[in-house]
Write a protein that holds these residues in place. Structure first.
Motif, PDB file in Angstrom:
ATOM      1  N   THR A  33       0.585  -1.001   0.245  1.00 57.31           N
ATOM      2  CA  THR A  33       0.515  -0.008  -0.085  1.00 57.31           C
ATOM      3  C   THR A  33       0.768   1.282  -0.389  1.00 57.31           C
ATOM      4  OG1 THR A  33      -0.186  -0.268   2.677  1.00 57.31           O
ATOM      5  CG2 THR A  33      -2.254  -0.863   0.928  1.00 57.31           C
ATOM      6  N   ARG A  34       1.728   1.114   0.582  1.00 57.71           N
ATOM      7  CA  ARG A  34       3.014   2.242   0.562  1.00 57.71           C
ATOM      8  C   ARG A  34       3.845   2.414  -0.215  1.00 57.71           C
ATOM      9  NH1 ARG A  34       3.149   3.567   6.860  1.00 57.71           N
ATOM     10  NH2 ARG A  34       4.110   5.293   6.106  1.00 57.71           N
ATOM     11  N   TRP A  35       4.374   1.097  -1.530  1.00 54.46           N
ATOM     12  CA  TRP A  35       5.478   1.197  -2.106  1.00 54.46           C
ATOM     13  C   TRP A  35       5.801   2.869  -2.599  1.00 54.46           C
ATOM     14  CZ3 TRP A  35       5.546   1.616  -7.227  1.00 54.46           C
ATOM     15  CH2 TRP A  35       4.362   2.316  -8.043  1.00 54.46           C
ATOM     16  N   ARG A  36       4.646   3.393  -2.778  1.00 58.69           N
ATOM     17  CA  ARG A  36       4.890   5.194  -3.712  1.00 58.69           C
ATOM     18  C   ARG A  36       5.885   5.944  -2.867  1.00 58.69           C
ATOM     19  NH1 ARG A  36       3.084   6.692  -8.192  1.00 58.69           N
ATOM     20  NH2 ARG A  36       1.686   4.799  -9.293  1.00 58.69           N
ATOM     21  N   GLU A  37       5.659   6.296  -1.451  1.00 58.19           N
ATOM     22  CA  GLU A  37       6.774   6.754  -0.687  1.00 58.19           C
ATOM     23  C   GLU A  37       7.671   6.109  -0.472  1.00 58.19           C
ATOM     24  OE1 GLU A  37       4.764   7.009   3.434  1.00 58.19           O
ATOM     25  OE2 GLU A  37       3.135   5.737   2.389  1.00 58.19           O
ATOM     26  N   LEU A  38       8.856   5.217  -0.728  1.00 63.16           N
ATOM     27  CA  LEU A  38      10.025   5.302  -1.361  1.00 63.16           C
ATOM     28  C   LEU A  38      10.066   5.145  -2.398  1.00 63.16           C
ATOM     29  CD1 LEU A  38      10.213   1.109  -0.178  1.00 63.16           C
ATOM     30  CD2 LEU A  38      10.625   3.130   1.275  1.00 63.16           C
ATOM     31  N   LEU A  39       9.669   5.701  -3.886  1.00 67.01           N
ATOM     32  CA  LEU A  39       9.789   5.853  -4.682  1.00 67.01           C
ATOM     33  C   LEU A  39      10.866   6.779  -4.835  1.00 67.01           C
ATOM     34  CD1 LEU A  39       6.938   6.470  -7.347  1.00 67.01           C
ATOM     35  CD2 LEU A  39       9.051   4.589  -7.796  1.00 67.01           C
ATOM     36  N   PRO A  40      10.546   8.560  -4.058  1.00 68.49           N
ATOM     37  CA  PRO A  40      12.123   9.259  -4.774  1.00 68.49           C
ATOM     38  C   PRO A  40      12.985   8.421  -4.178  1.00 68.49           C
ATOM     39  CG  PRO A  40       9.997  10.525  -2.968  1.00 68.49           C
ATOM     40  CD  PRO A  40       9.643   8.802  -3.293  1.00 68.49           C
TER      41      PRO A  40
ATOM     42  N   THR B 286       9.746   3.135 -12.133  1.00 72.45           N
ATOM     43  CA  THR B 286       9.235   3.011 -11.414  1.00 72.45           C
ATOM     44  C   THR B 286       8.613   1.892 -11.834  1.00 72.45           C
ATOM     45  OG1 THR B 286       8.581   5.428 -11.405  1.00 72.45           O
ATOM     46  CG2 THR B 286       6.343   4.573 -10.806  1.00 72.45           C
ATOM     47  N   ASN B 287       8.428   1.617 -12.535  1.00 69.82           N
ATOM     48  CA  ASN B 287       8.000  -0.010 -12.462  1.00 69.82           C
ATOM     49  C   ASN B 287       8.494  -1.153 -12.052  1.00 69.82           C
ATOM     50  OD1 ASN B 287       5.782   0.934 -13.480  1.00 69.82           O
ATOM     51  ND2 ASN B 287       6.464   0.699 -15.574  1.00 69.82           N
TER      52      ASN B 287
ATOM     53  N   VAL C 256       8.863  -4.136  -4.809  1.00 70.31           N
ATOM     54  CA  VAL C 256       8.872  -3.478  -3.414  1.00 70.31           C
ATOM     55  C   VAL C 256       7.416  -4.028  -2.961  1.00 70.31           C
ATOM     56  CG1 VAL C 256       7.976  -2.262  -2.236  1.00 70.31           C
ATOM     57  CG2 VAL C 256       9.527  -1.350  -3.005  1.00 70.31           C
ATOM     58  N   VAL C 257       6.793  -4.421  -4.038  1.00 70.13           N
ATOM     59  CA  VAL C 257       5.109  -5.383  -4.104  1.00 70.13           C
ATOM     60  C   VAL C 257       5.709  -6.281  -4.158  1.00 70.13           C
ATOM     61  CG1 VAL C 257       2.709  -5.072  -4.898  1.00 70.13           C
ATOM     62  CG2 VAL C 257       3.848  -3.071  -4.462  1.00 70.13           C
ATOM     63  N   ASN C 258       6.173  -7.052  -4.610  1.00 66.02           N
ATOM     64  CA  ASN C 258       6.605  -8.329  -4.978  1.00 66.02           C
ATOM     65  C   ASN C 258       7.284  -9.225  -4.478  1.00 66.02           C
ATOM     66  OD1 ASN C 258       4.649  -8.276  -6.907  1.00 66.02           O
ATOM     67  ND2 ASN C 258       5.724  -7.659  -8.971  1.00 66.02           N
ATOM     68  N   GLY C 259       8.623  -7.942  -3.187  1.00 68.98           N
ATOM     69  CA  GLY C 259       9.363  -8.441  -3.299  1.00 68.98           C
ATOM     70  C   GLY C 259       8.712  -9.701  -1.341  1.00 68.98           C
ATOM     71  N   THR C 260       9.996 -10.332  -1.090  1.00 72.17           N
ATOM     72  CA  THR C 260       9.465 -11.644  -0.316  1.00 72.17           C
ATOM     73  C   THR C 260       9.986 -11.465   1.157  1.00 72.17           C
ATOM     74  OG1 THR C 260      10.798 -12.837  -0.989  1.00 72.17           O
ATOM     75  CG2 THR C 260       8.759 -13.137  -1.459  1.00 72.17           C
TER      76      THR C 260
END
Ligand SMILES: CC(C)(COP(=O)(O)OP(=O)(O)OC[C@H]1O[C@@H](n2cnc3c(N)ncnc32)[C@H](O)[C@@H]1OP(=O)(O)O)[C@@H](O)C(=O)NCCC(=O)NCCS
Length: 236
Positions: free
Chosen positions: A13-20, A47-48, A54-58
Motif C-alpha cells: 500500500t505504501r510502496w510509492r513513498e519509497l519512490l523518491p 518506477t515499474n 517492493v510489492v513482489n519482494g518477499t
C-alpha cells in the motif's frame, strides 16, 4: 523523530513513498549513476521496477520514517539469494536475478549499461563463491541501502543495517551477504558490523561499463567488494 519501522504488508500500500529515495539511490550511488546519466525517458520504467521489487519482494523492508515530516528518510531492501542447487529444487522465495530489464521500456543505451552492471554484479557473486565457501545454499542478501542526503551522516544507515541484520538472524539464515560498490558502504559494513571481504573485483578489468564510472569513483575506489557476515543462530 526518526522511527525505524518494518514494512511487510505496508509494502503493497505504501510502496510509492519509497519512490523518491529509490530514484535518488540510482542517481546518487556511484555505480548506478553511471547507468542512467544519458537516459531521458526512463522514469516510468524505473518506477515499474521499484514497484516489482517492493510489492513482489518477499522480505520486509526496513524504513527510517520521519514521523514529524511524515516522510521516508531512508530504507533497506533485502532479498534471499540461493545457490544453483537450491534454485533447482524449486524454492518458492523470489530471487533478485529474475528481473527482466528488457520489459521496462528503457532506452537501448540504458539497457546496455544495465546489462553491463548486472553482469559485473553477477560476476562478483559468482567469483565470491560464498555458497561453497561457507557450505550454505541460501543467504540473506542486503541489497539496496539508501538514506536521503537531507538525513545523511546521522547514523540512520547504520540503524537500518542493524535492523536488517536482526531480521536476518530471526529468519534463521546463517549467512548474510552484501556488495559494496563504494567506500562509504564498505566502511559501514566493516567498521560497524564486522563483515568480512570475500572478494574484491577491479572495475577496470571486469566491468564492461567502465567508461561511464565517474572519475572520482575510479580514483577513490577502483573496485567493488563482496562481503559476508556469518550469523550465529540459537539452536532450540
Ligand atoms: C551510504 C549511505 C547509506 C550512508 O548513510 P548514512 O545514514 O549517512 O550513514 P551513517 O550516518 O550511519 O554513517 C555510517 C558511517 O559511514 C560514513 N559515511 C556515511 N556517508 C558518508 C559520506 N557521504 N562520505 C563519507 N563518509 C560517509 C559515516 O561517516 C560513518 O562513519 P564513521 O562513524 O566512521 O564516521 C548514504 O550516504 C547513501 O544513501 N548513499 C547513496 C547510496 C549508497 O551509496 N548506498 C550504499 C550502497 S548499497
Amino acid at each position: 523523530m526518526i522511527d525505524i519501522q518494518i514494512w511487510d504488508e505496508e509494502r503493497k500500500t505504501r510502496w510509492r513513498e519509497l519512490l523518491p529515495l529509490w530514484h535518488s539511490f540510482w542517481d546518487g550511488e556511484p555505480i548506478s549513476s553511471g547507468v542512467w546519466s544519458t537516459a531521458e525517458d526512463y522514469t516510468q520504467g524505473r518506477t515499474n521496477l521499484v514497484y516489482d521489487r517492493v510489492v513482489n519482494g518477499t522480505l520486509p523492508i526496513v524504513v527510517a520514517y520521519d514521523t514529524e515530516k511524515a516522510k521516508v528518510a531512508g530504507f533497506l531492501w533485502s532479498c534471499f539469494i540461493y545457490s544453483e542447487d537450491k534454485k533447482k529444487k524449486g524454492s518458492e522465495k523470489s530471487n533478485n536475478g529474475s528481473f527482466k530489464f528488457e520489459t521496462y521500456g528503457f532506452p537501448k543505451e540504458t539497457l546496455t549499461r544495465l546489462t553491463a552492471l548486472r553482469e559485473f554484479m553477477d560476476k562478483l557473486t559468482t567469483m565470491a563463491d560464498v555458497f561453497n565457501k561457507f557450505s550454505v545454499d541460501e543467504a540473506w542478501g542486503l541489497h539496496t541501502l539508501s538514506v536521503s542526503p537531507d538525513y545523511g551522516k546521522k547514523g540512520i544507515g547504520t540503524q537500518l543495517l542493524a535492523k536488517g541484520l536482526e531480521l536476518a538472524k530471526e529468519s534463521g539464515v546463517t549467512l548474510v551477504t552484501a556488495e559494496a560498490t563504494n567506500r562509504n558502504s564498505l566502511h559501514m559494513l566493516k567498521k560497524y558490523f564486522n563483515f568480512e571481504t570475500v572478494l574484491e573485483l577491479s572495475y577496470a578489468e571486469h566491468y564492461g561499463n567502465y567508461c561511464y564510472i565517474p572519475d572520482d569513483v575510479k580514483q577513490l575506489q577502483p573496485s567493488a567488494s563482496a562481503l559476508v557476515k556469518r550469523m550465529i543462530v540459537a539452536r532450540m
